[in-house]
Scaffold this motif. Structure first.
Motif, PDB file in Angstrom:
ATOM      1  N   UNK A 316     -52.045 -24.138  16.995  1.00  0.00           N
ATOM      2  CA  UNK A 316     -50.918 -23.551  17.720  1.00  0.00           C
ATOM      3  C   UNK A 316     -50.249 -24.581  18.615  1.00  0.00           C
ATOM      4  N   UNK A 317     -51.057 -25.401  19.283  1.00  0.00           N
ATOM      5  CA  UNK A 317     -50.537 -26.421  20.201  1.00  0.00           C
ATOM      6  C   UNK A 317     -49.576 -27.364  19.483  1.00  0.00           C
ATOM      7  N   UNK A 318     -49.958 -27.801  18.285  1.00  0.00           N
ATOM      8  CA  UNK A 318     -49.128 -28.747  17.535  1.00  0.00           C
ATOM      9  C   UNK A 318     -47.841 -28.097  17.038  1.00  0.00           C
ATOM     10  N   UNK A 319     -47.939 -26.888  16.490  1.00  0.00           N
ATOM     11  CA  UNK A 319     -46.751 -26.211  15.967  1.00  0.00           C
ATOM     12  C   UNK A 319     -45.778 -25.879  17.091  1.00  0.00           C
ATOM     13  N   UNK A 320     -46.303 -25.468  18.238  1.00  0.00           N
ATOM     14  CA  UNK A 320     -45.431 -25.173  19.379  1.00  0.00           C
ATOM     15  C   UNK A 320     -44.730 -26.439  19.866  1.00  0.00           C
ATOM     16  N   UNK A 447     -60.807 -37.018   8.101  1.00  0.00           N
ATOM     17  CA  UNK A 447     -60.672 -38.381   8.649  1.00  0.00           C
ATOM     18  C   UNK A 447     -60.757 -38.367  10.170  1.00  0.00           C
ATOM     19  N   UNK A 448     -60.134 -37.367  10.798  1.00  0.00           N
ATOM     20  CA  UNK A 448     -60.172 -37.262  12.263  1.00  0.00           C
ATOM     21  C   UNK A 448     -61.601 -37.056  12.735  1.00  0.00           C
ATOM     22  N   UNK A 449     -62.310 -36.128  12.095  1.00  0.00           N
ATOM     23  CA  UNK A 449     -63.675 -35.802  12.524  1.00  0.00           C
ATOM     24  C   UNK A 449     -64.651 -36.940  12.257  1.00  0.00           C
ATOM     25  N   UNK A 450     -64.392 -37.718  11.192  1.00  0.00           N
ATOM     26  CA  UNK A 450     -65.297 -38.820  10.853  1.00  0.00           C
ATOM     27  C   UNK A 450     -64.944 -40.122  11.573  1.00  0.00           C
ATOM     28  N   UNK A 451     -63.882 -40.083  12.363  1.00  0.00           N
ATOM     29  CA  UNK A 451     -63.486 -41.279  13.090  1.00  0.00           C
ATOM     30  C   UNK A 451     -62.922 -42.367  12.218  1.00  0.00           C
ATOM     31  N   UNK A 452     -62.324 -41.980  11.081  1.00  0.00           N
ATOM     32  CA  UNK A 452     -61.715 -42.965  10.186  1.00  0.00           C
ATOM     33  C   UNK A 452     -60.323 -43.333  10.693  1.00  0.00           C
ATOM     34  N   UNK A 453     -59.802 -44.415  10.203  1.00  0.00           N
ATOM     35  CA  UNK A 453     -58.458 -44.821  10.604  1.00  0.00           C
ATOM     36  C   UNK A 453     -57.453 -44.513   9.506  1.00  0.00           C
ATOM     37  N   UNK A 454     -56.176 -44.446   9.868  1.00  0.00           N
ATOM     38  CA  UNK A 454     -55.104 -44.249   8.893  1.00  0.00           C
ATOM     39  C   UNK A 454     -54.508 -42.858   8.862  1.00  0.00           C
ATOM     40  N   UNK A 466     -50.626 -36.630  20.360  1.00  0.00           N
ATOM     41  CA  UNK A 466     -51.061 -35.391  21.008  1.00  0.00           C
ATOM     42  C   UNK A 466     -52.511 -35.081  20.650  1.00  0.00           C
ATOM     43  N   UNK A 467     -52.879 -35.296  19.388  1.00  0.00           N
ATOM     44  CA  UNK A 467     -54.261 -35.062  18.963  1.00  0.00           C
ATOM     45  C   UNK A 467     -55.204 -35.988  19.728  1.00  0.00           C
ATOM     46  N   UNK A 468     -54.792 -37.245  19.882  1.00  0.00           N
ATOM     47  CA  UNK A 468     -55.635 -38.218  20.588  1.00  0.00           C
ATOM     48  C   UNK A 468     -55.718 -37.906  22.079  1.00  0.00           C
ATOM     49  N   UNK A 469     -54.577 -37.605  22.691  1.00  0.00           N
ATOM     50  CA  UNK A 469     -54.547 -37.369  24.144  1.00  0.00           C
ATOM     51  C   UNK A 469     -55.294 -36.101  24.539  1.00  0.00           C
ATOM     52  N   UNK A 470     -55.202 -35.077  23.684  1.00  0.00           N
ATOM     53  CA  UNK A 470     -55.799 -33.789  24.040  1.00  0.00           C
ATOM     54  C   UNK A 470     -57.129 -33.532  23.320  1.00  0.00           C
ATOM     55  N   UNK A 475     -61.414 -34.765  17.693  1.00  0.00           N
ATOM     56  CA  UNK A 475     -61.134 -36.206  17.813  1.00  0.00           C
ATOM     57  C   UNK A 475     -61.885 -36.790  19.008  1.00  0.00           C
ATOM     58  N   UNK A 476     -62.421 -38.002  18.832  1.00  0.00           N
ATOM     59  CA  UNK A 476     -62.999 -38.726  19.938  1.00  0.00           C
ATOM     60  C   UNK A 476     -62.549 -40.186  19.823  1.00  0.00           C
ATOM     61  N   UNK A 477     -62.631 -40.891  20.941  1.00  0.00           N
ATOM     62  CA  UNK A 477     -62.132 -42.269  20.979  1.00  0.00           C
ATOM     63  C   UNK A 477     -63.190 -43.295  20.569  1.00  0.00           C
ATOM     64  N   UNK A 478     -64.228 -42.812  19.888  1.00  0.00           N
ATOM     65  CA  UNK A 478     -65.233 -43.779  19.436  1.00  0.00           C
ATOM     66  C   UNK A 478     -64.605 -44.743  18.431  1.00  0.00           C
ATOM     67  N   UNK A 479     -65.239 -45.853  18.219  1.00  0.00           N
ATOM     68  CA  UNK A 479     -64.708 -46.865  17.313  1.00  0.00           C
ATOM     69  C   UNK A 479     -64.483 -46.288  15.929  1.00  0.00           C
TER      70      UNK A 479
END
Length: 483
Positions: A316-320, A447-454, A466-470, A475-479
């Motif tokens: 909902x956050x993204x669509x709004x 990809x987001x949950x596994x911490x993959x890039x791209x 927005x996904x990264x900030x919130x 999502x987590x900021x792990x490598x």
């Protein structure tokens, strides 16, 4: 309804309407006014009958005459009386009168409230079953600002007197819940149906506001309405506030896009932009009188078992943030969604979908519960000149684009498919971005949950940040790991 056992007897744990009203009446601090228009003074009557009402009721009124009503609350620009705007004027006016006439010096501990409803019950021809707005403005601390609960209802009963009685019970449930269940909004919501069968009443919109509800996300409350079977469809706007579908869709052209939007991708937005262009090219489709809806079904939210509310709010956050109106429905079959829209408009309608969703429409297993089977469903789906805009799929092995020309359906469905395709019901979205056809929401989510890039490049502008900030969708900021 919760049940406790005592010997061989079953005893309901839900308080009766009378006991709820009496508990309010016996609370020396709860004091306020009742203003009821259109269906009698059914709510306040329950408080009078319960006894001890003098400690609760400062005033009860019913301005039935339109001239009197206008003199008290003002004239509406659209000359309508059963509206949210009218209800809020009533609540504001009555609360201002309480504060003007009762001083805090005399009543330092009173918790003031103003209850109001504006309702139209069933008409004589019984073609219009009736609907209404109910609201409560109330304090939980004399030093705090007011809280507010506003809801919209649709009657299902076919007798005016029965509707009035149901309205009276709902009003008591609202006031009781506001004072005694406010710390648990989900239970408060469920309590609206205490002593009311769900086949009597539909609640299709609710908004909470005020200091005690600062933590309440009204979109989540909308989800509860559908999840609890109180209604089949709810809607909220880009600001996160709940909307009344009947009001938003009334006499509008409607374009609906169904998806998981977990998360919303470039493919979703390309489908949105291109189907919108095609829809606006249709005869009699005025962009100013058109509503575009991103729809998520309850079954989609339950795809992995129980509904994950955090996951729902992430979508909902993204669509709004993209400025979209979002609808949650309990209509797994498209023809039921179209039937629902038809309650509010006779204007043009269209659905935008991918190849796999279209294949499902022609799968007989989804219509086994329909007496007329797939033919009945298709009759309801296309009887109003509905158009389906189909977004193509790319076969990664062959590189072939799949659209309405080479789509394969079950052999028994071939002639039915040809009929609707050849009659202009199915329209290909030809102007698509072929570079995006490798993007799927489920792949991005993994990809987001596994911490993959791209994955960031697969989403519309601003969505990845927005996904990264919130920290949405786990999502987590792990490598990140390279794929």
């Amino acid at each position: 309804m919760a049940i406790t056992l005592k010997g061989d007897q079953k005893i309901s744990s839900v308080p009766t309407t009378k006991s709820k009203a009496l508990r309010i009446n016996l609370n020396a601090n709860i004091y306020g006014t009742f203003a009821e228009i259109g269906a009698g003074q059914e709510t306040v009557r329950n408080f009078f009958r319960a006894g001890g009402a003098s400690g609760t009721i400062a005033k009860a009124m019913s301005a039935y005459d339109k001239d009197f009503s206008d003199a008290i609350y003002g004239i509406e620009a659209d000359n309508r009386y059963v509206t949210e705007e009218r209800l809020k004027k009533m609540l504001k006016h009555e609360m201002e009168l309480i504060e003007e006439r009762l001083t805090r010096q005399t009543h330092p501990d009173k918790l003031f409230f103003s209850y109001a409803n504006t309702v139209a019950t069933i008409n004589f021809s019984k073609k219009f079953k009736g609907h209404g707005w109910i609201g409560l403005k109330f304090q939980l601390d004399p030093l705090e600002d007011y809280n507010e609960i506003v809801l919209h209802l649709r009657f299902k009963e076919t007798d005016a007197r029965a509707q009035q009685e149901t309205l009276g019970v709902l009003g008591v449930n609202l006031i009781y819940g506001a004072y005694y269940l406010n710390d648990n909004p989900k239970e408060l919501l469920k309590s609206f149906y205490d002593n009311i069968d769900k086949d009597k009443l539909e609640i299709d919109m609710i908004n909470f506001s005020g200091p005690r509800f600062m933590y309440v996300d009204n979109r989540l409350m909308s989800l509860q309405l559908v999840k609890n079977g109180m209604t089949n469809a709810v809607m909220f706007g880009p600001d996160g506030n709940n909307l009344l579908p009947a009001q938003v869709l009334y006499k509008k052209n409607i374009l609906a896009l169904r998806g998981s939007f977990r998360p919303v991708t470039k493919v979703n937005m390309d489908m949105y932009e291109e189907s919108k262009k095609l829809f606006f090219q249709e005869n009699k489709v005025d962009p100013e009188k058109t509503k575009i809806i991103f729809e998520i079904t309850l079954s989609n939210l339950r795809a992995e078992g129980e509904i994950n509310e955090r996951d729902f709010l992430d979508r909902a956050e993204l669509l709004c943030s993209l400025g979209q109106n979002v609808m949650i429905t309990n209509y797994q079959e498209y023809f039921k969604l179209v039937e629902y829209f038809s309650e509010f408009t006779k204007e043009r309608m269209a659905l935008a979908m991918g190849v796999y969703n279209l294949i499902q429409i022609f799968d007989e297993k989804y219509y086994r519960h329909v007496s007329g089977g797939i033919l009945e469903a298709f009759g309801k789906l296309f009887y109003r000149d509905l158009k389906v805009y189909m977004y193509p799929y790319k076969d990664e092995e062959t590189g072939e684009f799949m659209d309405s020309e080479n789509l394969k359906v079950h052999p028994r469905m071939k002639e039915l498919y040809k009929f609707f395709k050849n009659n202009g019901k199915l329209i290909n979205i030809d102007n698509f971005d072929a570079d995006n056809l490798h993007i799927f929401s489920r792949k991005v989510l993994k990809m987001i949950k596994n911490g993959e890039e791209g994955w960031q490049e697969m989403l519309p502008t601003g969505i990845a940040k927005m996904i990264e900030d919130k920290r949405l969708f786990g999502y987590s900021r792990r490598k990140v790991t390279k794929k």
